[in-house]
Scaffold this motif. Structure first.
Motif, short mmCIF file in Angstrom:
data_model
loop_
_atom_site.label_atom_id
_atom_site.label_comp_id
_atom_site.label_asym_id
_atom_site.label_seq_id
_atom_site.Cartn_x
_atom_site.Cartn_y
_atom_site.Cartn_z
N GLY A 22 0.82 -1.22 0.22
CA GLY A 22 0.00 0.10 0.21
C GLY A 22 0.92 1.10 -0.19
O GLY A 22 0.53 2.35 -0.64
N SER A 23 1.92 1.26 0.80
CA SER A 23 2.90 2.44 0.72
C SER A 23 3.56 2.69 -0.77
O SER A 23 3.55 3.63 -0.98
CB SER A 23 3.86 2.16 1.85
N GLU A 24 3.70 1.57 -1.32
CA GLU A 24 4.46 1.70 -2.62
C GLU A 24 3.49 2.17 -3.65
O GLU A 24 3.86 3.17 -4.55
CB GLU A 24 5.21 0.48 -2.86
N LEU A 25 2.12 1.74 -3.52
CA LEU A 25 1.14 2.31 -4.29
C LEU A 25 0.95 3.75 -3.92
O LEU A 25 0.81 4.56 -5.00
CB LEU A 25 -0.23 1.65 -4.25
N ASN A 26 0.83 4.19 -2.74
CA ASN A 26 0.79 5.33 -2.58
C ASN A 26 1.96 6.24 -3.08
O ASN A 26 1.78 7.46 -3.56
CB ASN A 26 0.65 5.51 -1.09
N GLY A 27 2.93 5.82 -3.21
CA GLY A 27 4.07 6.52 -3.66
C GLY A 27 4.11 6.84 -5.15
O GLY A 27 4.33 7.73 -5.72
N LEU A 28 3.49 5.46 -5.85
CA LEU A 28 3.40 5.77 -7.15
C LEU A 28 2.40 6.85 -7.62
O LEU A 28 2.50 7.30 -8.55
CB LEU A 28 2.97 4.21 -7.84
N CYS A 29 1.15 6.54 -6.88
CA CYS A 29 0.08 7.57 -6.87
C CYS A 29 0.32 9.08 -6.79
O CYS A 29 -0.21 9.91 -7.30
CB CYS A 29 -1.18 7.26 -6.25
N GLY A 30 1.71 9.23 -5.85
CA GLY A 30 2.01 10.58 -5.67
C GLY A 30 2.98 11.24 -6.92
O GLY A 30 3.11 12.54 -6.38
N ARG A 31 3.42 10.46 -7.55
CA ARG A 31 4.32 10.84 -8.53
C ARG A 31 3.22 11.84 -9.60
O ARG A 31 2.16 11.74 -9.85
CB ARG A 31 5.03 9.90 -9.41
N THR A 32 4.22 12.59 -10.17
CA THR A 32 3.59 13.66 -11.39
C THR A 32 3.41 13.29 -12.55
O THR A 32 2.86 13.87 -13.40
CB THR A 32 3.84 15.03 -10.69
N VAL A 89 -4.68 5.10 3.07
CA VAL A 89 -3.06 4.91 3.52
C VAL A 89 -2.70 5.90 4.38
O VAL A 89 -1.96 5.48 5.20
CB VAL A 89 -2.34 4.39 2.25
N ALA A 90 -2.76 6.94 4.04
CA ALA A 90 -2.17 8.15 4.86
C ALA A 90 -2.54 8.23 6.22
O ALA A 90 -2.03 8.43 7.34
CB ALA A 90 -2.66 9.58 4.32
N TYR A 98 0.67 -3.53 4.10
CA TYR A 98 -0.36 -4.48 3.53
C TYR A 98 -0.26 -4.70 2.02
O TYR A 98 0.30 -3.82 1.57
CB TYR A 98 -1.91 -4.04 3.85
N ASN A 99 -0.64 -5.55 1.51
CA ASN A 99 -0.52 -5.64 -0.25
C ASN A 99 -1.38 -4.66 -0.56
O ASN A 99 -2.38 -4.09 -0.03
CB ASN A 99 -1.19 -7.23 -0.39
N ALA A 100 -0.92 -4.11 -1.58
CA ALA A 100 -1.68 -2.98 -2.20
C ALA A 100 -3.08 -3.15 -2.45
O ALA A 100 -3.89 -2.30 -2.54
CB ALA A 100 -0.76 -2.42 -3.43
N SER A 101 -3.31 -4.21 -3.14
CA SER A 101 -4.76 -4.74 -3.41
C SER A 101 -5.62 -4.45 -2.27
O SER A 101 -6.84 -4.29 -2.18
CB SER A 101 -5.09 -5.93 -4.10
N THR A 102 -5.10 -5.05 -1.02
CA THR A 102 -5.77 -5.00 0.27
C THR A 102 -5.94 -3.71 0.71
O THR A 102 -7.17 -3.11 1.08
CB THR A 102 -5.32 -5.70 1.26
#
Length: 117
Positions: A22-32, A89-90, A98-102
């Motif tokens: 989930g943290s990695e997904l959040n990082g990906l989603c925070g990119r511009t 996530v924040a 947790y797994n990103a899908s979860t």
């Protein structure tokens, strides 16, 4: 155009999804950059669709069902889904591993709960 971006994002991210947190997904989603944002939306939409189809396969989604994680309103935009997941996530840093899908399922469940009669 959006479909093309989603497909491009999905192809640009052949990373092993089984280890995506989930943290990695959040990082990906925070990119511009466009590719990262498209990959983020593609992942969130894919998980939402997969969870929906799983629930449908085990009993249907024509209303709140036992085990149904979320109920998306008609007309919801992909960015609203991404925003809901990022907010979750924040607000729940202990669950960021947790797994990103979860994380997607739980985040959408928090933002778009099913109305039980």
């Amino acid at each position: 155009m959006l479909r093309a971006l989603i497909c491009l994002g999905a192809l640009a991210m052949p990373v092993a999804a089984f280890a995506f947190s989930g943290s990695e997904l959040n990082g990906l989603c925070g990119r511009t950059d466009t590719v990262s944002r498209a990959a983020c939306k593609a992942y969130v939409l894919g998980v939402a669709d997969g969870v929906y189809n799983t629930i449908d396969a085990i009993g249907g989604t024509t209303g709140p069902r036992v085990g149904q994680y979320f109920c998306l309103p008609s007309g919801v935009k992909p960015q609203q889904l991404v925003d809901a997941v990022r907010k979750y996530v924040a607000e729940n840093p202990k669950l960021a591993d947790y797994n990103a899908s979860t994380s997607v399922s739980l985040g959408l469940g928090k933002a778009f709960p099913c109305k039980h009669d």
